[in-house]
Design a protein around this motif. Structure first.
Motif, PDB file in Angstrom:
ATOM      1  N   LYS A   1       2.855  -0.442  -0.846  1.00 33.15           N
ATOM      2  CA  LYS A   1       3.264   0.633  -0.099  1.00 33.15           C
ATOM      3  C   LYS A   1       2.523   1.753  -0.651  1.00 33.15           C
ATOM      4  O   LYS A   1       2.664   2.430  -1.598  1.00 33.15           O
ATOM      5  CB  LYS A   1       4.157   0.152   0.193  1.00 33.15           C
ATOM      6  CG  LYS A   1       5.119  -0.917   0.170  1.00 33.15           C
ATOM      7  CD  LYS A   1       6.331  -1.267   0.821  1.00 33.15           C
ATOM      8  CE  LYS A   1       6.605  -2.446   1.393  1.00 33.15           C
ATOM      9  NZ  LYS A   1       8.477  -2.766   1.941  1.00 33.15           N
ATOM     10  N   TYR A   2       2.479   2.307   0.621  1.00 32.30           N
ATOM     11  CA  TYR A   2       2.034   3.760  -0.119  1.00 32.30           C
ATOM     12  C   TYR A   2       3.423   4.472   0.576  1.00 32.30           C
ATOM     13  O   TYR A   2       4.230   4.454   1.372  1.00 32.30           O
ATOM     14  CB  TYR A   2       0.638   4.393   0.685  1.00 32.30           C
ATOM     15  CG  TYR A   2      -0.235   3.637   0.256  1.00 32.30           C
ATOM     16  CD1 TYR A   2      -1.975   4.261  -0.363  1.00 32.30           C
ATOM     17  CD2 TYR A   2      -0.511   2.367   0.801  1.00 32.30           C
ATOM     18  CE1 TYR A   2      -2.643   3.614  -0.682  1.00 32.30           C
ATOM     19  CE2 TYR A   2      -2.000   1.495   0.325  1.00 32.30           C
ATOM     20  CZ  TYR A   2      -2.839   2.316  -0.242  1.00 32.30           C
ATOM     21  OH  TYR A   2      -4.047   1.759  -0.801  1.00 32.30           O
TER      22      TYR A   2
ATOM     23  N   THR B   1       5.671  -2.501  -5.363  1.00 38.98           N
ATOM     24  CA  THR B   1       5.041  -3.141  -3.638  1.00 38.98           C
ATOM     25  C   THR B   1       3.533  -3.003  -3.076  1.00 38.98           C
ATOM     26  O   THR B   1       4.085  -4.288  -2.051  1.00 38.98           O
ATOM     27  CB  THR B   1       6.060  -1.853  -3.184  1.00 38.98           C
ATOM     28  OG1 THR B   1       5.124  -0.683  -3.049  1.00 38.98           O
ATOM     29  CG2 THR B   1       7.773  -2.532  -3.824  1.00 38.98           C
TER      30      THR B   1
ATOM     31  N   ALA C   1       6.006   3.222   2.636  1.00 38.71           N
ATOM     32  CA  ALA C   1       7.168   2.337   2.422  1.00 38.71           C
ATOM     33  C   ALA C   1       8.459   3.192   2.893  1.00 38.71           C
ATOM     34  O   ALA C   1       8.431   4.340   3.198  1.00 38.71           O
ATOM     35  CB  ALA C   1       7.647   3.089   0.653  1.00 38.71           C
TER      36      ALA C   1
ATOM     37  N   ARG D   1      -0.089   4.633  -3.976  1.00 40.74           N
ATOM     38  CA  ARG D   1       0.267   3.208  -4.092  1.00 40.74           C
ATOM     39  C   ARG D   1       1.281   3.232  -5.514  1.00 40.74           C
ATOM     40  O   ARG D   1       0.645   3.320  -6.033  1.00 40.74           O
ATOM     41  CB  ARG D   1      -0.944   2.509  -3.573  1.00 40.74           C
ATOM     42  CG  ARG D   1      -0.506   1.001  -3.687  1.00 40.74           C
ATOM     43  CD  ARG D   1      -1.571   0.111  -3.958  1.00 40.74           C
ATOM     44  NE  ARG D   1      -2.394   0.333  -5.378  1.00 40.74           N
ATOM     45  CZ  ARG D   1      -3.414  -0.350  -5.402  1.00 40.74           C
ATOM     46  NH1 ARG D   1      -4.325  -0.071  -4.000  1.00 40.74           N
ATOM     47  NH2 ARG D   1      -3.871   0.183  -6.205  1.00 40.74           N
TER      48      ARG D   1
ATOM     49  N   SER E   1       2.066   5.667  -7.922  1.00 37.19           N
ATOM     50  CA  SER E   1       1.771   6.837  -6.523  1.00 37.19           C
ATOM     51  C   SER E   1       1.188   8.329  -6.739  1.00 37.19           C
ATOM     52  O   SER E   1       1.079   8.653  -5.777  1.00 37.19           O
ATOM     53  CB  SER E   1       2.509   6.850  -5.882  1.00 37.19           C
ATOM     54  OG  SER E   1       3.854   7.604  -6.292  1.00 37.19           O
TER      55      SER E   1
ATOM     56  N   ASP F   1       9.686   0.983   6.606  1.00 38.41           N
ATOM     57  CA  ASP F   1       8.506   0.419   6.271  1.00 38.41           C
ATOM     58  C   ASP F   1       7.579   0.430   7.872  1.00 38.41           C
ATOM     59  O   ASP F   1       7.880   0.112   8.888  1.00 38.41           O
ATOM     60  CB  ASP F   1       8.141  -0.566   5.956  1.00 38.41           C
ATOM     61  CG  ASP F   1       7.930  -1.625   5.141  1.00 38.41           C
ATOM     62  OD1 ASP F   1       8.820   0.283   3.947  1.00 38.41           O
ATOM     63  OD2 ASP F   1       8.061  -2.278   3.857  1.00 38.41           O
TER      64      ASP F   1
ATOM     65  N   VAL G   1      -2.458   0.440   6.314  1.00 37.43           N
ATOM     66  CA  VAL G   1      -1.742   0.466   4.874  1.00 37.43           C
ATOM     67  C   VAL G   1      -0.126  -0.067   5.419  1.00 37.43           C
ATOM     68  O   VAL G   1       0.467   0.739   6.323  1.00 37.43           O
ATOM     69  CB  VAL G   1      -1.795   1.463   3.517  1.00 37.43           C
ATOM     70  CG1 VAL G   1      -3.313   1.084   3.631  1.00 37.43           C
ATOM     71  CG2 VAL G   1      -1.175   3.336   4.238  1.00 37.43           C
ATOM     72  N   THR G   2       0.657   0.087   4.281  1.00 35.65           N
ATOM     73  CA  THR G   2       2.314   0.270   4.772  1.00 35.65           C
ATOM     74  C   THR G   2       2.441   1.499   3.862  1.00 35.65           C
ATOM     75  O   THR G   2       2.652   1.430   3.142  1.00 35.65           O
ATOM     76  CB  THR G   2       2.681  -1.383   4.412  1.00 35.65           C
ATOM     77  OG1 THR G   2       2.575  -2.386   4.881  1.00 35.65           O
ATOM     78  CG2 THR G   2       4.111  -0.854   4.483  1.00 35.65           C
TER      79      THR G   2
END
Length: 126
Positions: A54-55, A52, A35, A48, A66, A83, A32-33
């Motif tokens: 993103k995690y 976005t 942030a 998450r 999140s 990132d 995963v990406t």
């Protein structure tokens, strides 16, 4: 020297080793990406961000999505400057005493059912 090629012998294993993986459930992992602005510890609980995808570290009091525990970081990942990609557990049985939680969570009991909904089960080693 052991005749079990590639296998550790009994005397090679530390008595103090505490396993993170505690069950026989097949592990499902992904990448995963994380942030930008986040520094994620190994075995950190991740949520998450809805906007976005993103995690970031999962914080109980967050309101951006999140706050829902979704993944566990396999390795520490520094995304403070930009990132970064991070391998994560999507499904696993793991040791709750080694899970890294944000201080907003008082104990792993608070996240146990939320993680079970994701296929992550907290179980002490036997």
């Amino acid at each position: 020297m052991s005749d079990n090629y590639g296998m550790a012998s009994v005397e090679d294993v530390s008595e103090n080793f505490i396993p993170f993986i505690t069950g026989e459930k097949p592990q499902i992992t992904d990448t995963v990406t994380i942030a930008s602005g986040s520094n994620v510890a190994q075995r950190a609980l991740l949520g998450r961000v809805t906007a976005t995808g993103k995690y970031i570290p999962c914080v109980k009091t967050a309101t951006d999505g999140s706050q829902i525990p979704r993944r566990i970081a396999i390795y520490a990942t520094d995304a403070t400057a930009a990132d970064a990609l991070c391998p994560v557990y999507c499904e696993v049985e793991c040791n709750p005493s080694l899970l890294v939680l944000d201080d907003s969570w008082s104990s792993t009991n608070e996240v146990k059912e939320l993680l079970a909904d994701q296929g992550i089960y907290l179980r002490l080693p036997v």
